[in-house]
Design a protein around this motif. Sequence first.
Motif, short mmCIF file in Angstrom:
data_model
loop_
_atom_site.label_atom_id
_atom_site.label_comp_id
_atom_site.label_asym_id
_atom_site.label_seq_id
_atom_site.Cartn_x
_atom_site.Cartn_y
_atom_site.Cartn_z
N GLN A 3 23.47 12.13 13.95
CA GLN A 3 22.82 11.00 13.29
C GLN A 3 21.33 11.05 13.54
O GLN A 3 20.87 11.41 14.62
CB GLN A 3 23.38 9.68 13.83
N LEU A 4 20.58 10.70 12.51
CA LEU A 4 19.13 10.58 12.60
C LEU A 4 18.76 9.18 12.10
O LEU A 4 19.05 8.84 10.96
CB LEU A 4 18.45 11.64 11.73
N GLN A 5 18.15 8.41 12.98
CA GLN A 5 17.83 7.02 12.65
C GLN A 5 16.32 6.87 12.60
O GLN A 5 15.65 6.92 13.64
CB GLN A 5 18.42 6.09 13.71
N ALA A 6 15.80 6.67 11.41
CA ALA A 6 14.36 6.52 11.22
C ALA A 6 13.98 5.04 11.24
O ALA A 6 14.72 4.19 10.75
CB ALA A 6 13.94 7.15 9.90
N SER A 7 12.80 4.77 11.77
CA SER A 7 12.29 3.40 11.79
C SER A 7 10.78 3.43 11.88
O SER A 7 10.17 4.49 12.12
CB SER A 7 12.87 2.63 12.97
N GLY A 8 10.16 2.27 11.67
CA GLY A 8 8.72 2.17 11.85
C GLY A 8 7.91 2.04 10.59
O GLY A 8 6.69 1.87 10.64
N GLY A 9 8.55 2.14 9.44
CA GLY A 9 7.81 1.99 8.20
C GLY A 9 7.34 0.57 8.00
O GLY A 9 7.70 -0.35 8.74
N GLY A 10 6.51 0.38 6.99
CA GLY A 10 6.01 -0.96 6.70
C GLY A 10 4.86 -0.92 5.73
O GLY A 10 4.57 0.10 5.10
N LEU A 11 4.19 -2.05 5.63
CA LEU A 11 3.05 -2.21 4.75
C LEU A 11 1.78 -2.25 5.60
O LEU A 11 1.70 -3.00 6.58
CB LEU A 11 3.19 -3.50 3.95
N VAL A 12 0.81 -1.43 5.22
CA VAL A 12 -0.43 -1.36 5.97
C VAL A 12 -1.58 -1.15 5.00
O VAL A 12 -1.40 -0.59 3.91
CB VAL A 12 -0.37 -0.21 7.02
N GLN A 13 -2.75 -1.61 5.38
CA GLN A 13 -3.92 -1.41 4.54
C GLN A 13 -4.46 0.00 4.71
O GLN A 13 -4.27 0.64 5.75
CB GLN A 13 -5.00 -2.42 4.89
N ALA A 14 -5.13 0.48 3.70
CA ALA A 14 -5.76 1.79 3.78
C ALA A 14 -6.68 1.84 5.00
O ALA A 14 -7.41 0.88 5.28
CB ALA A 14 -6.54 2.08 2.51
N LYS A 87 -3.84 6.53 3.70
CA LYS A 87 -4.38 6.44 2.37
C LYS A 87 -3.29 5.95 1.42
O LYS A 87 -2.11 6.07 1.72
CB LYS A 87 -4.87 7.82 1.90
N SER A 88 -3.70 5.46 0.27
CA SER A 88 -2.72 4.98 -0.70
C SER A 88 -1.77 6.10 -1.11
O SER A 88 -0.59 5.85 -1.37
CB SER A 88 -3.41 4.39 -1.92
N GLU A 89 -2.26 7.32 -1.12
CA GLU A 89 -1.40 8.44 -1.51
C GLU A 89 -0.36 8.81 -0.45
O GLU A 89 0.47 9.67 -0.68
CB GLU A 89 -2.23 9.67 -1.88
N ASP A 90 -0.43 8.17 0.71
CA ASP A 90 0.61 8.36 1.71
C ASP A 90 1.82 7.46 1.46
O ASP A 90 2.84 7.58 2.16
CB ASP A 90 0.06 8.07 3.11
N GLN A 110 18.26 8.35 7.13
CA GLN A 110 17.94 7.47 6.02
C GLN A 110 16.43 7.33 5.94
O GLN A 110 15.73 7.66 6.86
CB GLN A 110 18.63 6.10 6.21
N GLY A 111 15.92 6.90 4.84
CA GLY A 111 14.49 6.79 4.66
C GLY A 111 13.92 5.51 5.20
O GLY A 111 14.63 4.52 5.38
N THR A 112 12.62 5.53 5.45
CA THR A 112 11.90 4.33 5.81
C THR A 112 10.66 4.25 4.93
O THR A 112 9.93 5.24 4.78
CB THR A 112 11.55 4.30 7.31
N GLN A 113 10.44 3.10 4.33
CA GLN A 113 9.37 2.94 3.35
C GLN A 113 8.03 2.74 4.05
O GLN A 113 7.91 1.89 4.95
CB GLN A 113 9.65 1.75 2.44
N VAL A 114 7.05 3.50 3.61
CA VAL A 114 5.67 3.32 4.04
C VAL A 114 4.85 2.98 2.80
O VAL A 114 4.85 3.74 1.83
CB VAL A 114 5.11 4.59 4.72
#
Length: 118
Positions: A3-14, A87-90, A110-114
Motif C-alpha cells: 500500500q502507498l498512502q499519499a497525503s499533504g496536497g492542498g491549495l496554495v498561492q503561487a 507555480k500555477s503549472e505545478d 491514490q492521488g493527492t490534489q495540489v
Amino acid sequence: EVQLQASGGGLVQAGGSLRLSCAASGFSFDDYSIGWFRQAPGKERERVSCINSRDGTLDYADSVRGRFTISSDNAENTVYLQMNSLKSEDTAVYYCAAECLATRPRYWGQGTQVTVSS
C-alpha cells in the motif's frame, strides 16, 4: 499487501510551499525506488521525482529541479516531497509510486490534489 498512502496536497498561492508524504507498507524501501508522478488536466502523467534508497539516487524532472526536494525516512517507510516556490503549472494530481525509476512503476498510491493559485 503493498500500500502507498499519499497525503499533504492542498491549495496554495503561487510562491508558497507544500510537503507531500507517501507512507508505504507491505515492502521495504530497499526493494524499490519510490517517488512521485503528477498529472494535470488534459496532460500526460509525468515523473516528478524519485529516490532510490539502495544507492542514494535522486531524480528530478527539469521543471522542478531546484524547487522540489525528495527525501525518505526509511524507519517510517515514508517518502516526502518538499515543494517550494510553487507555480500555477505545478497544479496537478500527485501520485506516489514504487519502482518509479522503471518504465512502468510497479505500484501506485491514490492521488493527492495540489492546486496553486496565481
